[in-house]
Design a protein around this motif. Structure first.
Motif, short mmCIF file in Angstrom:
data_model
loop_
_atom_site.label_atom_id
_atom_site.label_comp_id
_atom_site.label_asym_id
_atom_site.label_seq_id
_atom_site.Cartn_x
_atom_site.Cartn_y
_atom_site.Cartn_z
N ASN A 10 0.85 -1.19 0.00
CA ASN A 10 0.00 0.00 0.00
C ASN A 10 0.88 1.23 0.00
O ASN A 10 1.83 1.33 0.77
N ASN A 13 -0.49 7.67 1.66
CA ASN A 13 -1.76 8.10 2.27
C ASN A 13 -2.69 6.96 2.64
O ASN A 13 -3.72 7.20 3.27
N LEU A 14 -2.35 5.73 2.29
CA LEU A 14 -3.23 4.63 2.67
C LEU A 14 -3.17 4.33 4.16
O LEU A 14 -4.09 3.71 4.70
N TYR A 25 -13.29 6.84 0.58
CA TYR A 25 -12.54 5.64 0.94
C TYR A 25 -13.18 4.80 2.04
O TYR A 25 -12.69 3.72 2.34
N GLN A 52 3.16 -0.94 4.07
CA GLN A 52 2.70 0.37 3.60
C GLN A 52 3.82 1.37 3.76
O GLN A 52 4.54 1.35 4.76
N ASN A 54 4.72 5.72 2.65
CA ASN A 54 4.49 6.98 1.95
C ASN A 54 5.69 7.35 1.09
O ASN A 54 5.69 8.38 0.44
N ASN A 76 -1.79 -1.49 -4.06
CA ASN A 76 -2.54 -0.24 -4.17
C ASN A 76 -1.49 0.84 -4.01
O ASN A 76 -1.07 1.15 -2.90
N GLY A 78 -1.68 3.95 -4.49
CA GLY A 78 -2.17 5.29 -4.19
C GLY A 78 -1.82 6.23 -5.33
O GLY A 78 -1.88 5.87 -6.51
N GLY A 79 -1.43 7.44 -5.00
CA GLY A 79 -1.10 8.45 -5.99
C GLY A 79 0.06 8.09 -6.90
O GLY A 79 0.15 8.60 -8.02
N THR A 81 0.35 5.48 -8.45
CA THR A 81 -0.25 4.77 -9.59
C THR A 81 -0.17 5.60 -10.86
O THR A 81 0.09 5.09 -11.93
N HIS A 102 -7.56 -0.70 -6.22
CA HIS A 102 -7.92 0.65 -5.78
C HIS A 102 -9.27 0.57 -5.07
O HIS A 102 -10.19 -0.09 -5.57
N ARG A 113 -6.51 10.76 -12.62
CA ARG A 113 -6.50 9.43 -12.00
C ARG A 113 -6.85 8.32 -12.99
O ARG A 113 -6.79 7.14 -12.65
#
Length: 147
Positions: A10, A13-14, A25, A52, A54, A76, A78-79, A81, A102, A113
């Motif tokens: 992950n 921000n997850l 979410y 996970q 950041n 996942n 997040g951004g 991606t 996602h 996105r």
């Protein structure tokens, strides 16, 4: 002992799941998602390792590790991606099956996105189904790894 091992990654921000934009979410926390993944993994005879970060570099390092230590990756990002060619390249270099997840439907959101850097190196993508997307990804991964 589990037959196959799957790395569940992950991205940024997850760690804020359940707090950040719950209208998008939901209320499920990352700890809830990780517990569900481990439970589903046990049911599917998969050893699931959840991580996970950041920080893009950690995610890249973990993809490199997966090449030798894991049979598949559920991610996942997040951004990242939509922005990270480096993460895409690291996933490709892992040479294991990858399933992109996602929580929200990225195709029903802002135009930026709609493009995934990861999709071209993934066997599939699950988006818009909330946290159960992780369960579905693990079920699919178990089938893929069975051959």
């Amino acid at each position: 002992m589990a037959e196959n091992s799957v790395l569940v990654l992950n991205g940024p921000n997850l760690n804020m799941l359940g707090k950040r934009e719950p209208s998008i979410y939901g209320a499920t926390t990352l700890a809830d998602v990780e517990a569900m993944c481990r439970d589903v993994g046990r049911d599917l005879n998969l050893d699931v390792d959840c991580r996970q970060s950041n920080h893009e570099g950690y995610l890249i390092d973990w993809c490199h590790e997966a090449r030798e230590a894991f049979d598949g990756i559920v991610i996942n990002a997040g951004g990242f991606t939509h922005t990270s060619v480096a993460l895409r390249d690291a996933l490709s270099a892992s040479e294991v099956p990858i399933i992109e997840v996602h929580i929200s439907n990225i195709h029903a959101r802002e135009a930026f996105r709609h493009t995934s850097m990861i999709a071209p190196v993934a066997v599939g993508m699950i988006c818009g189904l909330g946290p159960i997307g992780y369960r579905l990804a693990l079920e699919a991964m178990a089938e893929i790894l069975e051959g």
